[in-house]
Design an enzyme around this catalytic site. Structure first.
Site, short mmCIF file in Angstrom:
data_model
loop_
_atom_site.label_atom_id
_atom_site.label_comp_id
_atom_site.label_asym_id
_atom_site.label_seq_id
_atom_site.Cartn_x
_atom_site.Cartn_y
_atom_site.Cartn_z
N GLU A 114 -6.94 5.44 9.02
CA GLU A 114 -8.32 5.73 8.67
C GLU A 114 -9.15 5.95 9.94
OE1 GLU A 114 -9.02 6.20 5.67
OE2 GLU A 114 -8.36 4.63 4.30
N ASP A 121 3.73 5.68 4.54
CA ASP A 121 2.90 4.52 4.23
C ASP A 121 3.23 3.90 2.87
OD1 ASP A 121 1.90 6.67 2.78
OD2 ASP A 121 -0.01 6.73 3.82
N HIS A 161 -8.01 11.17 7.47
CA HIS A 161 -6.88 10.28 7.70
C HIS A 161 -5.55 11.01 7.59
CE1 HIS A 161 -6.93 9.00 3.19
NE2 HIS A 161 -5.93 9.82 3.36
N ASP A 210 -11.49 12.08 4.70
CA ASP A 210 -12.11 11.50 5.91
C ASP A 210 -11.28 11.80 7.16
OD1 ASP A 210 -9.91 9.92 5.43
OD2 ASP A 210 -11.01 8.03 5.24
#
Ligand code: PGA
Length: 246
Positions: free
Chosen positions: A146, A70, A141, A139
């Site tokens: 996400e 990313d 990810h 979370d």
């Protein structure tokens, strides 16, 4: 679930050495392999170990190709917080990898869908990812995928959640400077890798690690999809492993 191999170490440094052993085995088996790379604090012990082994002459990157997971949207490659710069400073500048054999999504691309498609195409042209390195966010990810209503398949643009932005603000002068969007490989891109190695360290990741591998497979916990991959190795330290079922 049956496929997941667990390695629990005492320290993050030991986790890095163990992950380096898997990298080394992959590169020795296939010197022109394709490795998917990750940024963040977690892979730093691994990268230090890879640099040391390259300097010692036991690990050769001259034919290795790498594709990063990313990049922030809007940051130039030489921006101090860009993931391209992170990779240069923490790995690429210190090993014998060829610059043209390293790709990171282009955070400044004017035509994002076209850039995402060509990123996928480059990985395919290389023959697909042999070994994908992952971390996990608080979370759940992976990459910048996400929690959401469905698993995104391909490389795409994504709005970052407030949880991710505030977790990453430690690298920026203020929260306002953290980009609000990123480009990330999709869950399908990650799942297409032949082998996956996830490193998870620290007590703050214990809960999400247990949820990802022992909870339901749901897009609200993106990493849970890894339960369906045939070859996943999780390397975690004792602190991150503290919530795993016995
Ligand atoms: P970290 O990030 O290694 O900095 O904790 C992991 C991630 O967000 O995937």
């Amino acid at each position: 679930m049956l496929h997941v191999k667990w390695n629990i170490t005492q320290t993050p440094e030991e986790a890095g050495r163990l992950a380096a052993d898997l990298f080394e085995a992959q590169i020795h088996a296939k010197p022109a392999c394709v490795i998917g790379l990750a940024t963040g604090s977690t892979p730093l012990p691994l990268y230090r170990e890879l640099i040391a082994r390259n300097a010692a002459g036991t690990l050769d990157f001259s034919r290795v190709r790498t594709a990063n997971l990313d990049e922030y949207q809007g940051l130039a490659p030489d921006h101090p917080q860009s993931y391209r710069r992170f990779m240069q400073e923490n790995l690429f500048d210190h090993i014998n990898i060829r610059p043209e054999n390293t790709i990171v999504p282009d955070g400044l691309a004017a035509d994002i869908p076209a850039m995402c498609a060509s990123y996928e195409r480059q990985i395919e042209d290389w023959g697909g990812v042999d070994l994908q390195l992952l971390g996990i966010g608080h979370d759940g990810h992976i990459g910048f995928n996400e929690p959401c209503g469905e698993f995104p398949v391909h490389t795409h643009r994504i709005e970052l959640t407030e949880m991710t932005r505030s977790a990453n603000k430690r690298f920026f002068a203020s929260l306002d400077e953290v980009p609000s969007a990123a480009i990330s490989m999709g869950i399908g891109t990650v799942m297409a890798a032949r082998k996956i190695v996830m490193i998870v360290t620290g007590a703050d990741k214990a809960e999400i690690l247990a949820e990802a591998f022992f909870g339901p497979v749901v897009p609200s916990v993106p990493a849970s999809i890894l339960q369906l991959h045939p070859d996943v190795t999780v390397i975690c330290d004792a602190a991150a492993a503290s919530r795993l079922p016995r």
